[in-house]
Design a protein around this motif. Structure first.
Motif, PDB file in Angstrom:
ATOM      1  N   VAL A   1      -3.325   0.862  -4.084  1.00 57.27           N
ATOM      2  CA  VAL A   1      -3.325  -0.319  -3.538  1.00 57.27           C
ATOM      3  C   VAL A   1      -1.870  -0.578  -4.766  1.00 57.27           C
ATOM      4  O   VAL A   1      -2.415  -0.068  -5.967  1.00 57.27           O
ATOM      5  N   ALA A   2      -0.832  -1.378  -4.501  1.00 57.46           N
ATOM      6  CA  ALA A   2       0.171  -1.372  -5.083  1.00 57.46           C
ATOM      7  C   ALA A   2      -0.076  -2.572  -6.053  1.00 57.46           C
ATOM      8  O   ALA A   2      -1.174  -3.315  -6.129  1.00 57.46           O
ATOM      9  N   SER A   3       0.453  -2.697  -7.463  1.00 59.23           N
ATOM     10  CA  SER A   3       0.228  -4.106  -8.454  1.00 59.23           C
ATOM     11  C   SER A   3       0.593  -5.899  -7.460  1.00 59.23           C
ATOM     12  O   SER A   3       1.843  -5.585  -7.232  1.00 59.23           O
ATOM     13  N   LEU A   4      -0.541  -5.495  -7.227  1.00 62.59           N
ATOM     14  CA  LEU A   4      -0.211  -7.358  -6.306  1.00 62.59           C
ATOM     15  C   LEU A   4      -1.487  -8.377  -7.085  1.00 62.59           C
ATOM     16  O   LEU A   4      -2.508  -7.761  -7.626  1.00 62.59           O
ATOM     17  N   ASP A   5      -1.392  -9.666  -7.004  1.00 61.14           N
ATOM     18  CA  ASP A   5      -3.032 -10.568  -6.951  1.00 61.14           C
ATOM     19  C   ASP A   5      -3.136 -11.376  -6.088  1.00 61.14           C
ATOM     20  O   ASP A   5      -2.274 -11.114  -4.510  1.00 61.14           O
ATOM     21  N   GLY A   6      -3.929 -11.935  -6.162  1.00 59.58           N
ATOM     22  CA  GLY A   6      -4.434 -12.887  -5.407  1.00 59.58           C
ATOM     23  C   GLY A   6      -4.676 -12.402  -3.821  1.00 59.58           C
ATOM     24  O   GLY A   6      -5.529 -11.816  -3.962  1.00 59.58           O
ATOM     25  N   ALA A   7      -4.425 -13.388  -2.931  1.00 53.50           N
ATOM     26  CA  ALA A   7      -4.496 -12.726  -1.252  1.00 53.50           C
ATOM     27  C   ALA A   7      -3.823 -11.555  -0.833  1.00 53.50           C
ATOM     28  O   ALA A   7      -4.511 -10.537   0.053  1.00 53.50           O
ATOM     29  N   ASP A   8      -3.012 -10.847  -1.664  1.00 54.50           N
ATOM     30  CA  ASP A   8      -2.482 -10.011  -0.526  1.00 54.50           C
ATOM     31  C   ASP A   8      -3.572  -9.078  -1.164  1.00 54.50           C
ATOM     32  O   ASP A   8      -2.948  -7.562  -0.910  1.00 54.50           O
ATOM     33  N   ARG A   9      -3.606  -8.840  -3.085  1.00 49.98           N
ATOM     34  CA  ARG A   9      -4.535  -7.751  -2.747  1.00 49.98           C
ATOM     35  C   ARG A   9      -5.664  -7.271  -2.495  1.00 49.98           C
ATOM     36  O   ARG A   9      -6.283  -6.340  -2.056  1.00 49.98           O
TER      37      ARG A   9
ATOM     38  N   LEU B   1       0.843  -1.128  -0.340  1.00 53.78           N
ATOM     39  CA  LEU B   1      -0.064  -0.140   0.120  1.00 53.78           C
ATOM     40  C   LEU B   1       0.773   1.359   0.021  1.00 53.78           C
ATOM     41  O   LEU B   1       2.074   1.006   0.199  1.00 53.78           O
ATOM     42  N   MET B   2       0.419   2.515  -0.581  1.00 55.55           N
ATOM     43  CA  MET B   2       1.571   4.017  -0.715  1.00 55.55           C
ATOM     44  C   MET B   2       0.277   4.620  -0.106  1.00 55.55           C
ATOM     45  O   MET B   2      -0.685   4.552  -0.275  1.00 55.55           O
TER      46      MET B   2
ATOM     47  N   PHE C   1      -4.150  12.283  -7.911  1.00 61.76           N
ATOM     48  CA  PHE C   1      -5.135  11.266  -8.056  1.00 61.76           C
ATOM     49  C   PHE C   1      -6.057  11.580  -9.498  1.00 61.76           C
ATOM     50  O   PHE C   1      -6.453  13.321 -10.108  1.00 61.76           O
ATOM     51  N   PRO C   2      -6.811  10.701  -9.895  1.00 59.59           N
ATOM     52  CA  PRO C   2      -6.762   9.128  -9.655  1.00 59.59           C
ATOM     53  C   PRO C   2      -5.910   8.720  -9.919  1.00 59.59           C
ATOM     54  O   PRO C   2      -4.995   8.917 -11.265  1.00 59.59           O
ATOM     55  N   ILE C   3      -5.282   7.127 -10.166  1.00 61.95           N
ATOM     56  CA  ILE C   3      -3.748   6.440  -9.939  1.00 61.95           C
ATOM     57  C   ILE C   3      -4.427   5.706 -11.042  1.00 61.95           C
ATOM     58  O   ILE C   3      -4.343   5.042 -12.276  1.00 61.95           O
ATOM     59  N   HIS C   4      -5.531   5.059 -10.544  1.00 69.66           N
ATOM     60  CA  HIS C   4      -6.653   3.536 -11.502  1.00 69.66           C
ATOM     61  C   HIS C   4      -7.803   4.609 -11.563  1.00 69.66           C
ATOM     62  O   HIS C   4      -7.962   5.462 -11.826  1.00 69.66           O
ATOM     63  N   THR C   5      -7.988   3.624 -13.017  1.00 67.85           N
ATOM     64  CA  THR C   5      -8.704   3.853 -13.718  1.00 67.85           C
ATOM     65  C   THR C   5     -10.467   2.994 -13.482  1.00 67.85           C
ATOM     66  O   THR C   5     -10.351   2.099 -13.247  1.00 67.85           O
ATOM     67  N   GLY C   6     -11.410   3.995 -12.684  1.00 70.33           N
ATOM     68  CA  GLY C   6     -12.444   3.573 -12.587  1.00 70.33           C
ATOM     69  C   GLY C   6     -13.586   4.073 -12.625  1.00 70.33           C
ATOM     70  O   GLY C   6     -13.570   5.339 -12.737  1.00 70.33           O
TER      71      GLY C   6
ATOM     72  N   ARG D   1     -16.706  -6.358  -7.515  1.00 71.05           N
ATOM     73  CA  ARG D   1     -16.127  -4.504  -7.158  1.00 71.05           C
ATOM     74  C   ARG D   1     -14.810  -4.125  -5.530  1.00 71.05           C
ATOM     75  O   ARG D   1     -14.713  -4.919  -5.144  1.00 71.05           O
ATOM     76  N   ARG D   2     -13.963  -3.218  -6.761  1.00 70.02           N
ATOM     77  CA  ARG D   2     -13.122  -3.116  -5.706  1.00 70.02           C
ATOM     78  C   ARG D   2     -13.109  -2.213  -5.595  1.00 70.02           C
ATOM     79  O   ARG D   2     -12.567  -1.096  -6.958  1.00 70.02           O
ATOM     80  N   ALA D   3     -12.131  -1.505  -4.187  1.00 69.28           N
ATOM     81  CA  ALA D   3     -12.097   0.078  -4.287  1.00 69.28           C
ATOM     82  C   ALA D   3     -10.249   0.033  -3.878  1.00 69.28           C
ATOM     83  O   ALA D   3      -9.991  -0.609  -2.832  1.00 69.28           O
ATOM     84  N   LEU D   4      -9.673   0.165  -5.452  1.00 72.82           N
ATOM     85  CA  LEU D   4      -7.976   0.584  -5.071  1.00 72.82           C
ATOM     86  C   LEU D   4      -7.739   1.610  -4.986  1.00 72.82           C
ATOM     87  O   LEU D   4      -6.387   1.569  -5.021  1.00 72.82           O
ATOM     88  N   GLU D   5      -8.415   2.887  -4.567  1.00 76.78           N
ATOM     89  CA  GLU D   5      -7.839   4.175  -4.425  1.00 76.78           C
ATOM     90  C   GLU D   5      -8.936   4.743  -3.403  1.00 76.78           C
ATOM     91  O   GLU D   5      -9.847   5.060  -4.343  1.00 76.78           O
ATOM     92  N   HIS D   6      -7.967   6.120  -2.594  1.00 81.23           N
ATOM     93  CA  HIS D   6      -8.953   7.100  -1.606  1.00 81.23           C
ATOM     94  C   HIS D   6      -8.530   8.192  -1.795  1.00 81.23           C
ATOM     95  O   HIS D   6      -7.656   7.916  -1.568  1.00 81.23           O
ATOM     96  N   LEU D   7      -9.043   9.435  -1.517  1.00 84.24           N
ATOM     97  CA  LEU D   7      -8.227  10.523  -1.586  1.00 84.24           C
ATOM     98  C   LEU D   7      -9.329  11.183  -0.543  1.00 84.24           C
ATOM     99  O   LEU D   7     -10.103  11.372  -0.601  1.00 84.24           O
ATOM    100  N   PHE D   8      -8.915  11.872   0.617  1.00 85.65           N
ATOM    101  CA  PHE D   8      -9.454  12.255   1.966  1.00 85.65           C
ATOM    102  C   PHE D   8      -8.482  13.910   1.339  1.00 85.65           C
ATOM    103  O   PHE D   8      -7.467  14.108   1.454  1.00 85.65           O
ATOM    104  N   GLN D   9      -9.459  15.102   1.378  1.00 84.66           N
ATOM    105  CA  GLN D   9      -9.504  16.475   0.846  1.00 84.66           C
ATOM    106  C   GLN D   9      -9.831  17.305   2.722  1.00 84.66           C
ATOM    107  O   GLN D   9     -10.630  16.910   3.236  1.00 84.66           O
ATOM    108  N   GLN D  10      -9.405  17.962   2.903  1.00 88.30           N
ATOM    109  CA  GLN D  10      -9.296  18.609   4.172  1.00 88.30           C
ATOM    110  C   GLN D  10      -8.988  20.003   3.753  1.00 88.30           C
ATOM    111  O   GLN D  10      -7.736  20.598   3.218  1.00 88.30           O
ATOM    112  N   SER D  11      -8.868  21.138   4.932  1.00 91.89           N
ATOM    113  CA  SER D  11      -8.811  22.389   4.706  1.00 91.89           C
ATOM    114  C   SER D  11      -7.257  22.956   5.199  1.00 91.89           C
ATOM    115  O   SER D  11      -6.740  23.118   4.945  1.00 91.89           O
ATOM    116  N   THR D  12      -7.177  22.074   6.017  1.00 91.43           N
ATOM    117  CA  THR D  12      -5.773  22.389   7.158  1.00 91.43           C
ATOM    118  C   THR D  12      -4.596  21.232   6.359  1.00 91.43           C
ATOM    119  O   THR D  12      -4.861  20.525   5.805  1.00 91.43           O
ATOM    120  N   ALA D  13      -3.494  21.421   6.333  1.00 89.13           N
ATOM    121  CA  ALA D  13      -2.339  20.631   6.111  1.00 89.13           C
ATOM    122  C   ALA D  13      -1.889  19.516   7.056  1.00 89.13           C
ATOM    123  O   ALA D  13      -1.944  19.415   7.938  1.00 89.13           O
TER     124      ALA D  13
END
Length: 248
Positions: A227-235, A173-174, A183-188, A207-219
Motif C-alpha cells: 500500500v502506498a502512503s495514503l490517509d483516510g478512505a484512500d488508505r 497500490l504498488m 520485502f518487507p517495506i513496512h515494519t510490522g 489491524r491493517r495488512a499493508l503488504e503481501h508477498l507471493f512466492q512461486q517456483s516459476t517466473a
C-alpha cells in the motif's frame, strides 16, 4: 736676604782683618825698641788683601699664582634619546638573466569557431501510460479495478516490472513482479496465510495488512504488493485492493 748677605760679608772682612793683624809682625814696636841712629828698616807694605767676593743677590722668586679653577658647567638636561632606525638591509642583486637566442615562434592559429549548440531542453516527464483491459489480462497476476482506478506500467528492468494502481493521478497500490523483491517495506507482524506472507500493523487500534508477498517456483518468482502512503478512505480502499491481488 740681600741684607743678610751684606752683613755676613762684613763680618768675614772684620774677622779677616783681625786675623791679619794678629799674624803680621809688629814692625812699629820693633823700630821703637831699636837704638837711635840705627838704620830704620824699610817698611814693607802689607800684602793687599784679597777682596772678599760678594755674592750676587739672589733674585727673589716670583710667586706663582695658580690658575683659577675652571668652574663646572651647570648640568644641562640630557636630550631625549632618539630612536635610531637601522638602515634597510641591502638586497642581494639578482643575477643577470642569461641571454638566450630568440627562438622563432609560429603564429598561433586561432581555433575555428565551433558551431553554436542549442542547449537541450529537457522534455516534460511522460504521463504514465494506462494499460488496456487486454494488457491487464496478460499480466502474471489478477486484479479487480473499481470504477475510477487505472493501472499504469513503469519503466521495465532487465527481468522485472513494476505497476502502479492510480486514482485521479494519485498512487494507491504498488505491484512488483520479478526474481527477488525488497520485502518487507513496512515494519510490522509477519503473518503467513492463503499462500502469501503479509505484514500486519496496528493503526489507531485497528489491524491493517499493508503488504503481501507471493512466492512461486516459476517466473516471476516474487509478486510483491504494498500500500502506498495514503490517509483516510484512500488508505482503506488501497488495503482492500491489495487483498484482491493474486498470481495467475
Amino acid at each position: 736676604m740681600t741684607r743678610t748677605l751684606f752683613l755676613t760679608a762684613g763680618a768675614v772682612v772684620l774677622s779677616a782683618g783681625g786675623a791679619l793683624a794678629q799674624s803680621t809682625p809688629d814692625y812699629t814696636g820693633s823700630l821703637n825698641s831699636m837704638p837711635p841712629g840705627a838704620a830704620r828698616p824699610v817698611e814693607t807694605p802689607p800684602p793687599p788683601q784679597a777682596a772678599t767676593p760678594t755674592s750676587s743677590p739672589t733674585p727673589a722668586p716670583t710667586p706663582v699664582t695658580a690658575p683659577p679653577r675652571p668652574q663646572a658647567a651647570p648640568p644641562t638636561s640630557s636630550p631625549t634619546p632618539t630612536a635610531v632606525t637601522a638602515p634597510p638591509r641591502p638586497q642581494a642583486a639578482s643575477p643577470e638573466p642569461r641571454r638566450t637566442e630568440p627562438t622563432p615562434t609560429t603564429a598561433a592559429v586561432p581555433p575555428a569557431p565551433s558551431p553554436t549548440t542549442v542547449p537541450a531542453v529537457s522534455a516534460p516527464a511522460a504521463t504514465p501510460r494506462v494499460l488496456t483491459r487486454a494488457e491487464i489480462e496478460a499480466l502474471p497476476f489478477a486484479i479487480a479495478l473499481p470504477e475510477g482506478y487505472v493501472l499504469t506500467a513503469g519503466r521495465p528492468g532487465p527481468d522485472f516490472q513494476v505497476w502502479t494502481v492510480r486514482k485521479g493521478g494519485l498512487a494507491q497500490l504498488m505491484i512488483y513482479a520479478g526474481p527477488a523483491s525488497q520485502f518487507p517495506i513496512h515494519t510490522g507482524e509477519q503473518v503467513v496465510a492463503g499462500g502469501r506472507t503479509s505484514i500486519v500493523v496496528v493503526e489507531d487500534g485497528r489491524r491493517r495488512a499493508l503488504e503481501h508477498l507471493f512466492q512461486q517456483s516459476t517466473a516471476p518468482h516474487h509478486i510483491h504488493v504494498w500500500v502506498a502512503s495514503l490517509d483516510g478512505a484512500d488508505r482503506d480502499r488501497a488495503e482492500a485492493l491489495a487483498h484482491g491481488v493474486s498470481p495467475r
